[in-house]
Design an enzyme around this catalytic site. Structure first.
Site, PDB file in Angstrom:
ATOM      1  N   THR A 176      11.439 -19.938 -27.326  1.00 29.42           N
ATOM      2  CA  THR A 176      11.334 -18.487 -27.151  1.00 29.42           C
ATOM      3  C   THR A 176       9.903 -18.016 -26.880  1.00 29.42           C
ATOM      4  O   THR A 176       9.675 -16.859 -26.569  1.00 29.42           O
ATOM      5  CB  THR A 176      11.853 -17.756 -28.414  1.00 29.42           C
ATOM      6  OG1 THR A 176      11.013 -18.124 -29.516  1.00 29.42           O
ATOM      7  CG2 THR A 176      13.288 -18.128 -28.710  1.00 29.42           C
ATOM      8  N   LYS A 177       8.929 -18.930 -27.020  1.00 22.65           N
ATOM      9  CA  LYS A 177       7.511 -18.522 -26.874  1.00 22.65           C
ATOM     10  C   LYS A 177       7.192 -17.896 -25.504  1.00 22.65           C
ATOM     11  O   LYS A 177       6.512 -16.865 -25.441  1.00 22.65           O
ATOM     12  CB  LYS A 177       6.571 -19.712 -27.130  1.00 22.65           C
ATOM     13  CG  LYS A 177       6.143 -19.837 -28.590  1.00 22.65           C
ATOM     14  CD  LYS A 177       4.968 -18.928 -28.934  1.00 22.65           C
ATOM     15  CE  LYS A 177       4.975 -18.468 -30.376  1.00 22.65           C
ATOM     16  NZ  LYS A 177       4.917 -19.508 -31.393  1.00 22.65           N
ATOM     17  N   THR A 179       8.959 -16.132 -23.618  1.00 22.05           N
ATOM     18  CA  THR A 179       9.461 -14.753 -23.633  1.00 22.05           C
ATOM     19  C   THR A 179       8.566 -13.876 -24.501  1.00 22.05           C
ATOM     20  O   THR A 179       8.149 -12.783 -24.091  1.00 22.05           O
ATOM     21  CB  THR A 179      10.917 -14.724 -24.151  1.00 22.05           C
ATOM     22  OG1 THR A 179      11.727 -15.437 -23.230  1.00 22.05           O
ATOM     23  CG2 THR A 179      11.433 -13.309 -24.299  1.00 22.05           C
ATOM     24  N   CYS A 370      22.159 -17.954  16.639  1.00 20.39           N
ATOM     25  CA  CYS A 370      20.857 -17.608  17.219  1.00 20.39           C
ATOM     26  C   CYS A 370      20.209 -18.826  17.892  1.00 20.39           C
ATOM     27  O   CYS A 370      20.545 -19.154  19.024  1.00 20.39           O
ATOM     28  CB  CYS A 370      19.971 -16.946  16.177  1.00 20.39           C
ATOM     29  SG  CYS A 370      18.693 -15.952  16.948  1.00 20.39           S
ATOM     30  N   PHE A 371      19.314 -19.533  17.199  1.00 21.03           N
ATOM     31  CA  PHE A 371      18.728 -20.761  17.745  1.00 21.03           C
ATOM     32  C   PHE A 371      19.866 -21.737  18.068  1.00 21.03           C
ATOM     33  O   PHE A 371      19.855 -22.423  19.090  1.00 21.03           O
ATOM     34  CB  PHE A 371      17.815 -21.366  16.672  1.00 21.03           C
ATOM     35  CG  PHE A 371      16.755 -22.311  17.175  1.00 21.03           C
ATOM     36  CD1 PHE A 371      15.957 -22.000  18.265  1.00 21.03           C
ATOM     37  CD2 PHE A 371      16.524 -23.520  16.502  1.00 21.03           C
ATOM     38  CE1 PHE A 371      14.961 -22.876  18.684  1.00 21.03           C
ATOM     39  CE2 PHE A 371      15.528 -24.392  16.918  1.00 21.03           C
ATOM     40  CZ  PHE A 371      14.747 -24.063  18.010  1.00 21.03           C
ATOM     41  N   HIS A 496      23.086 -12.631  14.269  1.00 26.72           N
ATOM     42  CA  HIS A 496      23.169 -13.302  12.958  1.00 26.72           C
ATOM     43  C   HIS A 496      24.391 -12.790  12.200  1.00 26.72           C
ATOM     44  O   HIS A 496      24.289 -11.847  11.415  1.00 26.72           O
ATOM     45  CB  HIS A 496      21.892 -13.045  12.158  1.00 26.72           C
ATOM     46  CG  HIS A 496      20.710 -13.799  12.675  1.00 26.72           C
ATOM     47  ND1 HIS A 496      20.398 -15.072  12.239  1.00 26.72           N
ATOM     48  CD2 HIS A 496      19.790 -13.482  13.612  1.00 26.72           C
ATOM     49  CE1 HIS A 496      19.320 -15.502  12.879  1.00 26.72           C
ATOM     50  NE2 HIS A 496      18.927 -14.556  13.723  1.00 26.72           N
ATOM     51  N   GLU A 498      25.724 -14.001   9.734  1.00 27.03           N
ATOM     52  CA  GLU A 498      25.635 -14.207   8.278  1.00 27.03           C
ATOM     53  C   GLU A 498      25.198 -12.957   7.517  1.00 27.03           C
ATOM     54  O   GLU A 498      25.488 -12.816   6.334  1.00 27.03           O
ATOM     55  CB  GLU A 498      24.699 -15.387   7.963  1.00 27.03           C
ATOM     56  CG  GLU A 498      23.209 -15.172   8.190  1.00 27.03           C
ATOM     57  CD  GLU A 498      22.742 -15.518   9.614  1.00 27.03           C
ATOM     58  OE1 GLU A 498      23.551 -15.403  10.550  1.00 27.03           O
ATOM     59  OE2 GLU A 498      21.554 -15.878   9.765  1.00 27.03           O
TER      60      GLU A 498
HETATM   61  N1  GLN Z   1      13.544 -18.879  18.268  1.00 29.09           N
HETATM   62  C1  GLN Z   1      14.654 -18.195  18.887  1.00 29.09           C
HETATM   63  C2  GLN Z   1      14.233 -16.858  19.451  1.00 29.09           C
HETATM   64  O1  GLN Z   1      13.237 -16.302  19.050  1.00 29.09           O
HETATM   65  C3  GLN Z   1      15.795 -18.039  17.911  1.00 29.09           C
HETATM   66  C4  GLN Z   1      15.488 -17.120  16.755  1.00 29.09           C
HETATM   67  C5  GLN Z   1      16.411 -17.241  15.587  1.00 29.09           C
HETATM   68  O2  GLN Z   1      17.112 -18.241  15.432  1.00 29.09           O
HETATM   69  N2  GLN Z   1      16.412 -16.243  14.721  1.00 29.09           N
HETATM   70  O3  GLN Z   1      14.893 -16.319  20.300  1.00 29.09           O
END
Ligand code: GLN
Length: 518
Positions: A176-177, A179, A370-371, A496, A498
């Site tokens: 606990t130290k 903390t 993307c990439f 993206h 995600e």
């Molecule tokens: N490097 C690539 C670009 O700039 C892909 C970028 C990424 O994956 N966010 O277009």
């Protein structure tokens, strides 16, 4: 300290308050001097999360969105760089005429006003301050909080301090130290924590809780165990079961304490109801720190939970598959699906191209982001269209005829910070394509972060060889989605996906990918 889980604690507290019917938002303070997270290395600092309005933010912003299901803006991520830049701009405009501009009160006033503006229209603003108590960088922020409590009163402010109770020996005693000392350090700065969220491997035992309560002088019911658990979406329940909402409601004198629990509980439970595994290989450049792709992981998790499967992910460094090691790529055969996330620069790109080729030829479900989208085009052009030297201008800046080239508006970019094509853009889906089937909509909006794009001079060559370009933006000037209909699942997106996935409601491309993998 960093990596302790402040973001999950902040998101979980915010979620519980939201479930009582309050209007809640969150903000993340990053005390570094960068203006935003956009120029930082993902392997050092984790993923750069992109908001609808194009903010390049700390990854905790993604947790807020995923827990609260409310979009954040770039203004919800505060950095020292941004605060100082506001102060210096105001000074140049003559707003402080005649005064000597100082950290106290000028910088602290800007911090307080920024927080007050973010809180407008909400019942609660959860402010997460990054860093460790005592860091030089965070002092002006902590000083602002101290002043704020004095100004608005302690019935309007509540401090939660996230600390650590490590286990160091085989006996398993919770220490606990750290903390105790951390609380002392915070008090020295003038902040009295009301709740301690104690991070520990196992639930905080009675002795440790009692000791912390006594030495830190904090009531026992305000010492909350934040022990490790298998799903981050379980943390709200861990906090709720220890009565955190009662503690907060008493302090703020809140009327409603009924938590509308059922829907969230269902979502949280879905991460446990699994029958069998789905095994994904993620081939990327920043795999030594999986936090570099935290939203990708979460999106996969949301999709597999919805399908009732347990997600298993291997993080694979793409450099493994290049420089004469092409044969190693065969190890990808064991996965149900292969995903290539975003990335920047030449290093490891040939290894990614080798993995994409393997996935395509072996008909393993493949999702590129993307990439991953750009390198899928290059792989296809090289190996299916006979364009053996197809590449990206990102790797050969002088080649203006590259298959993947600089977006015209990027060509004269001087500053690297905040200058990519960022944030939410409309995407038109081409009818009767796979994209059309999964999105069931002819228009979607998704977030972007890139400088390069597909060079449409090669459109015919690509299409004639069987790749379908099934989504575009900016009146057709930009290609956003590609697919190969003759494969089981070969799908890649310039945006993206995600960043648009939340628990219980996975993003469509991820959901379709996982379904195909299963
Ligand atoms: N490097 C690539 C670009 O700039 C892909 C970028 C990424 O994956 N966010 O277009």
């Amino acid at each position: 300290m960093s990596g302790l889980g402040k973001g999950i604690v902040a998101s979980s507290v915010a979620k519980l308050l939201q479930l009582t019917g309050l209007k809640v938002t969150c903000t993340k303070i990053d005390p570094y001097v960068n203006y935003d997270a956009g120029t930082m290395n993902p392997t050092a600092h984790g993923e750069v999360f992109v908001t609808d309005d194009g903010g390049e933010c700390d990854m905790d912003m993604g947790n807020y969105e995923r827990f609260l299901n409310t979009p954040m803006t770039k203004w919800h991520n505060i950095t020292t760089g941004r605060i100082y830049s506001d102060v210096i701009k105001a000074e140049r405009e003559g707003k402080y005429l005649g005064q000597c501009v100082q950290i106290i009160p000028h910088v602290t006033d800007v911090i307080k006003n920024t927080l007050k503006n973010l809180a407008k229209g909400h019942d609660v603003l959860v402010v997460e301050c990054g860093g460790t108590v005592g860091d030089i960088e965070s002092l002006p922020f902590l000083e602002s909080f101290r002043q704020m409590e004095l100004e608005v009163g302690d019935t309007e402010t509540l401090f939660i301090h996230v600390t650590l109770a490590p286990i160091l020996d085989v006996v398993g005693e919770q220490k606990t130290k750290p903390t105790q000392h951390s609380v002392q350090e915070l008090r020295r700065i003038g902040i009295h924590p009301y709740i301690l969220a104690v991070r520990c491997q196992k639930p905080l035992n009675r002795d440790a809780r009692h000791k912390i309560s006594m030495f830190a002088s904090i009531r026992e019911q305000c010492v909350i165990s934040c022990h490790d658990c298998s799903s981050i979406y379980d943390v709200p329940e861990i906090l709720k079961d220890q009565g955190i909402i009662d503690v907060i409601s008493d302090k703020f004198d809140l009327k409603s304490r009924n938590i509308k629990w059922a829907e969230w509980k269902n979502v949280a439970n879905s991460f446990f109801n699994s029958s069998g595994n789905v095994n994904i290989g993620i081939v990327g450049k920043y795999v030594n720190l999986p936090d570099s792709y935290v939203s990708v992981y979460q999106a996969l998790l949301h999709s597999s939970a919805k399908s009732g499967k347990k997600l298993s992910v291997d993080w694979i460094d793409s450099e493994r598959f290049e420089n004469g090691n092409q044969n190693e790529v065969k190890l990808l055969n064991k996965y149900d699906g292969i995903l290539v996330p975003g990335g920047f620069g030449t290093r490891g790109s040939e290894g990614i191209i080798n993995s994409i080729k393997y996935a395509r030829k072996k008909n393993i479900p493949f999702l590129g982001i993307c990439f991953g989208f750009q390198l899928s085009l290059i792989e296809f052009a090289r190996n299916q269209c006979g364009m053996t030297d197809a590449s990206s201008q990102e790797f050969n800046p002088k080649d203006n005829n590259s298959l993947v080239k600089f977006m015209p508006e990027q060509e004269h970019t001087v500053n690297l910070g905040g200058s990519m094509r960022l944030g939410k853009h409309d995407i038109t889906i081409v009818p009767s394509t796979f994209a059309d089937r999964i999105y069931q909509n002819n228009k979607i909006q998704r977030r972007h972060r890139h400088r390069y794009e597909f060079n449409q001079d090669y459109r015919k060559t690509i299409e004639e060889s069987g790749m379908v370009l099934s989504g575009h933006s900016d009146k057709g000037r930009r290609i956003e989605i590609l697919e190969i209909p003759s494969n089981k699942f070969f799908f890649a997106v310039q945006y993206h996906s995600e960043f648009s996935s939340i628990p219980g409601k996975p993003e469509e491309a991820f959901e379709a990918f996982i379904t195909s993998c299963i």
